[in-house]
Design a protein around this motif. Structure first.
Motif, short mmCIF file in Angstrom:
data_model
loop_
_atom_site.label_atom_id
_atom_site.label_comp_id
_atom_site.label_asym_id
_atom_site.label_seq_id
_atom_site.Cartn_x
_atom_site.Cartn_y
_atom_site.Cartn_z
N LEU A 82 1.01 -1.19 -0.02
CA LEU A 82 0.05 0.14 0.08
C LEU A 82 0.85 1.23 0.02
CD1 LEU A 82 -2.94 1.19 0.24
CD2 LEU A 82 -2.61 1.03 2.87
N CYS A 84 -11.35 -1.28 7.62
CA CYS A 84 -11.76 -1.87 6.29
C CYS A 84 -11.98 -3.24 6.18
CB CYS A 84 -10.59 -1.29 5.18
SG CYS A 84 -9.15 -2.14 5.24
N TYR A 135 -11.07 -0.52 -0.22
CA TYR A 135 -10.16 0.37 -0.90
C TYR A 135 -10.51 0.67 -1.96
CZ TYR A 135 -5.90 1.42 -3.40
OH TYR A 135 -4.79 2.10 -4.23
N LEU A 168 -11.33 3.15 2.67
CA LEU A 168 -9.75 2.80 3.38
C LEU A 168 -9.25 4.30 3.56
CD1 LEU A 168 -7.16 1.61 4.81
CD2 LEU A 168 -6.61 0.92 2.27
N GLN A 169 -9.29 4.69 2.41
CA GLN A 169 -8.50 6.34 2.25
C GLN A 169 -9.30 7.27 3.20
OE1 GLN A 169 -8.63 7.86 -1.67
NE2 GLN A 169 -7.55 9.72 -1.28
N LEU A 190 -2.08 0.68 -4.76
CA LEU A 190 -1.96 -0.65 -4.34
C LEU A 190 -1.34 -1.58 -5.50
CD1 LEU A 190 -2.73 -2.36 -1.82
CD2 LEU A 190 -5.08 -3.01 -3.26
N ASP A 220 -4.63 -0.81 -8.91
CA ASP A 220 -5.79 0.10 -9.10
C ASP A 220 -6.37 0.17 -10.60
OD1 ASP A 220 -5.12 2.67 -6.79
OD2 ASP A 220 -3.36 1.07 -7.01
#
Length: 307
Positions: free
Chosen positions: A15, A50, A88, A93-94, A116, A124
């Protein structure tokens, strides 16, 4: 193909995190002995959020590669990995990581860019194909055990959690003070040992912690007076000291009064932990003429708008 039922499902991914704020450099913060536990705590909380579990994913190592902070992740269950990928992909997650960094570092906002990877694969680009992402992560077997540094940070968090669970009078004065591993609200029924009850309008009430229901009612009804209540609370809450309240007003201006009020009280709850009691909120409401809302939170009358 991925392993069948006879073998455990284990995979690894990296990550990549980068702050888009010029004044915040994540690698520099992590390299600071003072700030490292704060950043680690935020990572741990966000990953727990998450995956739905503190053990949903393991951190093996945190690399500092300016301007990126790179976290090596290990998944031991396919379903945990699947849940992580969904969080994600949806941006949860962000958002969670930004929120936890903001609180741990006692700053206004930490805008992030995330990426990722699994080996040479940029996940991604293929997030909509969840099964393919799982295959890429499964192919990348972890190449290490957790770093000694990670192990020590984990021990520190567990020790603090245990300490807080057995001592209700722990002051949340430093960034490592964990009020809750995955939720902002302390367990209902917990109270301050120095003030188990309080008096309001001649009646005695239990000095319980603020609940999610209290939180929502407050945000819905306090309207424009949320700033005044926040300034009353700020006298005993470092997280609301200037310029925190004005910064919240600017940051959530587009979302409106509800979200501004909600975020202010959320900051109070997360900073104060078990000391975020209903008595402190009621006192702040009384001080600012919001008696009707105080009565509503204490169940003295049915819900009505507070002006």
């Amino acid at each position: 193909k991925m392993a069948g039922s006879s073998a455990p499902w284990i995979g690894s991914a990296y990550l990549f995190l980068q702050s888009t704020c010029k004044t915040i450099t994540l690698p520099a913060l992590y390299e600071s002995s003072q700030k490292k536990p704060c950043v680690f705590k935020a990572l741990k909380l966000a990953l727990a959020d998450c995956t739905g579990s503190v053990n949903g994913v393991d951190m093996l190592k945190v690399h500092c590669s300016h301007p990126h902070l790179i976290v090596q992740l290990k998944f031991c269950k396919r379903e945990n990995c699947r849940q992580f990928l969904r969080s994600y992909r949806e941006g949860a997650l962000q958002k969670s990581l930004q929120s936890h960094l903001q609180l741990s570092l006692a700053t206004t906002t930490v805008p992030l860019e995330v990426e990722l990877k699994a080996g040479s694969e940029h996940l991604d680009k293929m997030l909509k194909d969840e099964d393919h992402c799982l295959e890429c992560i499964y192919r990348e077997k972890p190449d290490r055990l957790p770093d000694e540094e990670i192990t020590e940070l984990e021990k520190g968090l567990k020790s603090l959690m245990l300490h807080q669970s057995t001592n209700n009078n722990v002051a949340g004065k430093d960034c490592l003070s964990m009020n809750s591993l995955s939720r902002p609200y302390p367990p209902q029924g917990s109270s301050l040992p120095t003030q188990l009850t309080f008096i309001f309008q001649g009646q005695q009430f239990d000095n319980r912690t603020i609940t999610p229901d209290d939180h929502q009612k407050f945000a819905k009804s306090v309207s424009k007076k949320w700033k005044q209540v926040g300034r009353s609370l700020q006298r005993s809450c470092r997280a609301l000291r200037d310029p925190a309240i004005d910064n919240l007003a600017l940051e959530y201006d587009r979302e409106g009064l509800y979200e501004q009020a909600y975020q202010m009280l959320l900051r109070f709850i997360q900073c104060e932990g078990k000391k975020a009691t209903i008595a402190r909120l009621i006192a702040a409401l009384e001080e600012n003429g919001l008696v009707s809302l105080a009565e509503e939170l204490l169940g003295l009358h049915s819900s009505e708008d507070c002006s």
